[in-house]
Design an enzyme around this catalytic site. Structure first.
Site, mmCIF file in Angstrom:
data_model
loop_
_atom_site.group_PDB
_atom_site.id
_atom_site.type_symbol
_atom_site.label_atom_id
_atom_site.label_comp_id
_atom_site.label_asym_id
_atom_site.label_seq_id
_atom_site.Cartn_x
_atom_site.Cartn_y
_atom_site.Cartn_z
ATOM 1 N N ASP A 460 0.836 -1.203 0.000
ATOM 2 C CA ASP A 460 0.000 0.000 0.000
ATOM 3 C C ASP A 460 0.876 1.261 0.000
ATOM 4 O O ASP A 460 2.098 1.202 0.231
ATOM 5 C CB ASP A 460 -0.900 -0.047 1.248
ATOM 6 C CG ASP A 460 -2.242 0.634 1.040
ATOM 7 O OD1 ASP A 460 -2.347 1.458 0.127
ATOM 8 O OD2 ASP A 460 -3.171 0.345 1.811
ATOM 9 N N ASP A 526 -10.532 1.807 -3.535
ATOM 10 C CA ASP A 526 -11.094 1.507 -2.209
ATOM 11 C C ASP A 526 -12.614 1.453 -2.268
ATOM 12 O O ASP A 526 -13.253 1.094 -1.282
ATOM 13 C CB ASP A 526 -10.671 2.572 -1.193
ATOM 14 C CG ASP A 526 -9.324 2.252 -0.580
ATOM 15 O OD1 ASP A 526 -8.798 1.164 -0.856
ATOM 16 O OD2 ASP A 526 -8.797 3.091 0.167
#
Ligand code: DGJ
Length: 724
Positions: A460, A526
């Site tokens: 990430d 997301d």
């Protein structure tokens, strides 16, 4: 009239003139590059295949296309070199910008060498007056994708400050419309289309990562182009730091695409003998957007590192538990996941250091004894006993002030020497250009991968890089940071053969062919609301094939939008990517699990097709109806999805054309379970919507089409197509 500047320039003493022309051809694409005398090479044609051309034919082509010297213009015909120079009468954005203590800001390169083969060519150039050398390399791949880049070398005796280096290609004047994407967190890949007017249409990324707002592919095309129609020329900058991509059209009528890295002030200072190379800039031409995208997909699939084993059904526990790491609960989720066909289990953020929420801990890549008193072993072992791979979330390039690492190494922040940039998600950036910082990360992550037999890292990167300075020098450091990140990924992969990495960045903020050279999946967004995902995946597919795009089935109410969607719409959307689940399955009802199980079974059955076939889209006249298909490379079978992404103005969907099949073959088209349920307003059934389906030729399906059921918005149906 003889105009001096048109005369070939003599090669510098001690060198011999090198000449093209070069014609690279592959997959229906031609790239013709020529040069005038020893002047910088220039692209004469990039687009549809021109057939066999010998040198004389190319010279004639060039002559036939050469313009005139016009009134009140420089006394030479404008030449747009591959790194455009003002010394060749070009007055637009220069390809090379920089200076040597305020001098040598302009160049006039001379070709001194050319190496060319069937699929590549590389020119060496020099400008002794400016004290610079320049290399330009171009390659074509079997599917017709082209990439090019340049290297500038300081051959002078003092430092050269480089501000910009771009590679450029002309595009035809017929390209009158621009398409490029933009976006934000939770809504990546929103298309923007408009006229390609005169001037510079510049997109820049200054966030130190590819960014949510990346155009992904900067496309210019014949006005009205669609997925299946109209010539398009697309450019992608394969770089995960700062970038520039521009489409420019000037008063002389020259139109071009140019791209490269965006360099911060003082970021690249070349000492004598040093050089700088641009990222690869990829060029894809197509008759319609589908063909343009297909060339990117074909290239990615042709790479030796492209993942070929079946893409495992993935359970990611982020939206199931967030930071609430309780072993019992995570084990329970693992049991239900495995029982329902999941093949990979990924533990997300919150397992390390003091990371009990997003306020602290980034940088401390040691398992938290508070949250995991017995280490990750009890979870990892059970996951593997259940037959699943284990994956782990990391965010290596970040460091929080509230972390042991920051307390030990405040000099490792990527920050100006005397203060920190504004926090974002309460985090700062770790400067990987410190060799000890990279070494620490390698050792820490490598130890985890080794100890737990980790198959997969979700990598990430959750903030923009602002004021990104090396400490203590204070020099800008995005370029070095990007290269160091690539090197760390490469090193971990080399140390752990078979390790897969997912590129995630607050969702889909690091999607580019630079990071994809060393990663196996991108996290699309997301936002896993299926309606939003339809657009996000449609945009992402311009560059990335479905097997590399993580797409998850979330819980019935989407966490990021509050919308409620059926399992069919959620799972049918995830089916066209690398399928996963991000939902606490212990809370799903038996009926929901049974339905999800059918979709998982379908994904497993179809993934050999879905992950190798050609992605096609219908240019359906109703903007509320999206037709997406994946057709086997040999045309033997296909799956299509009809998604109703809004209500339609008209009462029924109308006829849908199915593109991409073999015109001369006959196909049986059937509703495909579990995507065969067509919920909708009261209506009579379609005559052919039954298990036996209908038989039609590929040509009839492409040109005449067939009716598909009219359905509620936020629903989809699937069609299975098989050659008879
Ligand atoms: C952003 C990612 O996109 C999410 O999937 C999740 O991993 C969080 N970060 C964790 O902090």
């Amino acid at each position: 009239m003889v105009i001096d500047a048109l005369a070939p320039q003599p090669a510098p003493a001690g060198t011999s003139p090198a000449h093209g022309p070069v014609h690279l051809r592959a997959g229906g694409v031609s790239l013709v590059i020529t040069q005038t005398g020893t002047r910088m090479p220039r692209i004469v044609h990039w687009g549809a295949d021109l057939g066999e051309l010998d040198d004389a034919a190319i010279a004639e082509l060039d002559r036939a296309r050469t313009g005139q010297v016009m009134t009140n213009q420089p006394d030479m015909v404008v030449e747009l070199g591959v790194v455009p120079e003002h010394s060749s009468a070009w007055a637009g954005t220069p390809g090379l910008a920089g200076h040597r203590g305020g001098r040598d800001f302009t160049s006039r390169f001379t070709v001194v060498g050319l190496d060319a083969g069937d699929d590549h060519a590389s020119w060496q150039m020099t400008d002794p007056d400016a004290g610079l050398g320049l290399d330009y390399t171009v390659q074509i791949f079997a599917g017709g994708l082209v990439r090019h880049r340049a290297t500038v070398r300081n051959t002078g005796s003092t430092d050269f400050d480089l501000a910009d280096l771009l590679v450029a290609t002309p595009v035809p004047a017929e390209a009158g419309e621009i398409l490029h994407l933009t976006g934000r967190h939770l809504r990546e890949r929103s298309p923007q289309r408009h006229e390609f007017t005169r001037g510079t249409h510049l997109r820049e990324g200054r966030r130190g990562r590819t960014g949510m707002e990346t155009p992904l592919v900067h496309v210019v095309g014949v006005p009205g182009f669609g997925f299946r129609r109209g010539e398009v020329w697309g450019q992608h900058v394969a770089w995960s730091g700062n970038w520039r991509t521009l489409a420019e059209r000037d008063a002389e009528g020259v139109s071009l695409l140019a791209g490269g890295e965006l360099l911060l002030s003082g970021e690249i200072r070349l000492a004598p003998g040093e050089e700088y190379t641009t990222p690869w800039v990829y060029l894809s031409y197509g008759e319609g957007l589908d063909q343009m995208a297909d060339r990117f997909h074909a290239y990615l699939r042709s790479r030796p590192q492209h993942p070929t084993r079946p893409r495992p059904v993935t359970m990611n526990v982020w939206e199931a538990v967030y930071f609430d790491h309780q072993l019992d609960r995570l084990l329970e989720i693992a049991e239900v996941a495995a029982a329902n066909g999941v093949e990979r289990y990924v533990l997300d953020d919150g397992w390390f250091g003091s990371r009990r929420n997003d306020h602290a801990g980034l940088g401390d890549w040691q398992v938290s004894p508070d949250a995991w008193p017995d280490g990750l072993g009890p979870l990892v072992e059970r996951v593997k006993e259940l037959g699943m791979e284990f994956g782990l979330w990391v965010e290596p390039e970040m460091m929080q002030q509230d972390s042991e690492l920051a307390r030990r190494h405040p000099d490792w922040f990527l920050a100006p020497p005397h203060r920190l940039p504004i926090e974002s998600r309460r985090q700062q950036v770790l400067d990987l250009a410190h060799p000890e910082a990279s070494e620490y990360l390698f050792e820490a992550i490598s130890a985890l991968v080794g100890e737990y037999g980790i198959a997969y890292l979700k990598w990430d990167h959750n903030r923009d890089l602002v004021e990104p300075a090396h400490r203590p020098s204070g020099r800008a450091g995005i370029h070095e940071q990007t290269l160091a990140t690539y090197a760390l990924m490469d090193r971990l992969k080399a140390a752990h053969p078979g390790l897969e990495i997912e590129s995630c960045s607050s969702g889909g903020a690091r999607v580019d062919l630079g990071v994809l050279e060393r990663t196996d999946r991108i996290w699309g967004s997301d936002c896993i609301d299926a309606l939003e995902r339809q657009q996000i995946q449609r945009g992402t597919a311009m560059l990335v094939p479905p097997e590399l795009v993580g797409s998850h089935v979330g819980s019935d109410v989407a966490h990021t939008t509050g919308r409620r969607h059926s399992i069919g719409f959620r799972a049918g959307t995830a089916l066209f990517g690398h399928f996963g689940i991000e939902w606490d399955l212990t809370k799903a009802s038996p009926a929901e699990l049974a339905e999800l199980g059918e979709w998982i079974a379908l994904y497993k059955q179809l993934r050999p097709l879905l992950h190798t076939g050609r992605v096609v889209h219908g240019d359906h006249p109703d903007p509320a109806v999206w037709v997406t298909g994946i057709v086997a490379q040999d045309g033997s079978r296909a799956v299509y999805q009809m998604a109703q992404v809004a209500t339609s103005v008209q009462t029924q969907v109308g006829v849908v054309r199915l593109p991409g099949l073999d015109d001369d073959a006959r196909y049986r088209v059937r509703p495909l379970a579990p995507g065969d349920i067509a919920p909708g307003p009261w209506h009579t059934p379609l005559p052919w919507w039954a298990p036996e389906g209908v038989e039609l030729s590929g040509r009839a399906l492409r040109i005449a089409g067939l009716r598909t059921p009219t359905i509620y918005p936020d629903r989809l149906v699937l069609l299975e197509v098989e050659r008879v």
